[in-house]
Design an enzyme around this catalytic site. Structure first.
Site, PDB file in Angstrom:
ATOM      1  N   GLY A  26     -45.025 -24.020 -22.120  1.00  0.00           N
ATOM      2  CA  GLY A  26     -45.300 -23.079 -23.085  1.00  0.00           C
ATOM      3  C   GLY A  26     -46.060 -23.067 -24.275  1.00  0.00           C
ATOM      4  O   GLY A  26     -46.706 -24.719 -24.378  1.00  0.00           O
ATOM      5  N   CYS A  27     -46.628 -23.079 -24.793  1.00  0.00           N
ATOM      6  CA  CYS A  27     -48.533 -22.885 -25.756  1.00  0.00           C
ATOM      7  C   CYS A  27     -47.375 -22.857 -26.667  1.00  0.00           C
ATOM      8  O   CYS A  27     -47.963 -23.192 -28.181  1.00  0.00           O
ATOM      9  CB  CYS A  27     -49.569 -22.275 -25.438  1.00  0.00           C
ATOM     10  N   ILE A  28     -46.744 -22.002 -27.620  1.00  0.00           N
ATOM     11  CA  ILE A  28     -45.773 -21.806 -28.686  1.00  0.00           C
ATOM     12  C   ILE A  28     -45.175 -22.230 -29.145  1.00  0.00           C
ATOM     13  O   ILE A  28     -44.068 -22.591 -28.001  1.00  0.00           O
ATOM     14  CB  ILE A  28     -45.736 -20.023 -28.742  1.00  0.00           C
ATOM     15  N   ASN A  58     -50.641 -25.645 -33.734  1.00  0.00           N
ATOM     16  CA  ASN A  58     -49.465 -25.580 -33.996  1.00  0.00           C
ATOM     17  C   ASN A  58     -49.148 -26.705 -32.346  1.00  0.00           C
ATOM     18  O   ASN A  58     -48.200 -27.186 -32.505  1.00  0.00           O
ATOM     19  CB  ASN A  58     -48.676 -24.285 -32.946  1.00  0.00           C
TER      20      ASN A  58
END
Lengths: 105, 154
Positions: free
Chosen positions: A103-105, B27
């Site tokens: 996942g990227c977040i 992030n």
């Protein structure tokens, strides 16, 4: 792939240090795994995150991202980065013996 | 080969599609244990503007990848409708809103900085920005902060 000995057992890991087979993991491997991640002082808060990672993986088949950890583990994001400075989801997954969360977040 | 250890990302655009990529990259860098700094300049400052960052819009004019006629993109309300649509898609895959994302990125320990030249140009001050912004700095300060790492301009 490489093999290391943890708590007297041979464990197969990927080149970037994640367990090939999460079922090989036992809690007594944690101090050694944490130390390899630069975490000398394992606290109850580290354990909260490690156990949460483990249970999420066992129920959902994948470990949570940092955002999901911050939302559901009871440990806020700021503290997660204090506990695991080199990336909470990544480091806690290594220590909890589960694959790297996707996942990227 | 050693990996990337430090990254500094410049956000210079104030549209939804101009802001998100830089936020996601910063992030994501922190999630990998990489030191990260975000430098907001020109219209990118809207991303950290107290009153504006809740109202960031998708640019519907001059974007051929939307596959929509240009005249339609300029129609009143279209930008809002398209923004609402993409925001609901984002929520579906758990991408936070811009205000929440900014707060989260600050919590990861990334640096958030505003560009002094633009702040002066737009007649803004520190009070215009969210509290997570660590300072208003010059280009020179930015290069000092970025020293030894990679710089990405978006």
């Amino acid at each position: 792939m490489s093999t290391i000995t943890l708590a007297g057992k041979d464990v197969a890991r990927t080149d970037d240090g994640f367990f090939e087979d999460p079922s090989q993991w036992t809690e007594d491997m944690v101090p050694e795994l944490a130390k390899a991640e630069g975490i000398e002082q394992l606290t109850d808060r580290h354990w909260v995150v490690i156990r949460f990672m483990r249970s999420e993986y066992l129920t959902k088949g994948t470990g949570p991202s940092v955002r999901a950890l911050g939302k559901s583990s009871g440990v806020p994001i700021k503290e997660l980065y204090e506990l695991f400075p080199k990336g909470p989801a990544k480091q806690a997954a290594k220590i909890a013996g589960i694959p790297k969360p996707i996942g990227c977040i | 080969m050693p990996g990337i250890e430090k990254i500094s990302i410049v956000i210079s655009k104030g549209s939804l599609e101009g802001i998100y990529p830089g936020l996601i990259m910063a992030n994501g860098a922190r999630a990998e244990g990489i030191e990260a700094h975000l430098f907001f300049t020109f219209f990118g400052l809207d991303a950290i503007h107290r009153k504006r960052h809740e109202h960031i819009k998708l640019a519907t004019v001059g974007n051929p990848a939307l596959h929509m006629a240009t005249w339609l993109g300029g129609f009143p309300g279209i930008s809002s409708v398209m923004t609402h649509y993409i925001e609901s898609k984002m929520e579906g895959i758990d991408i936070p809103s811009i205000p929440e994302f900014i707060e989260m990125i600050a919590d990861t320990g990334a640096g958030l900085w505003a560009c002094k030249a633009t702040v002066d140009l737009f007649g803004m001050s520190k009070d215009d920005f969210v509290e997570q912004v660590q300072g208003i700095i010059t280009v020179g300060d930015f290069y000092e902060l970025a020293a030894g790492g990679q710089i990405i301009f978006t």
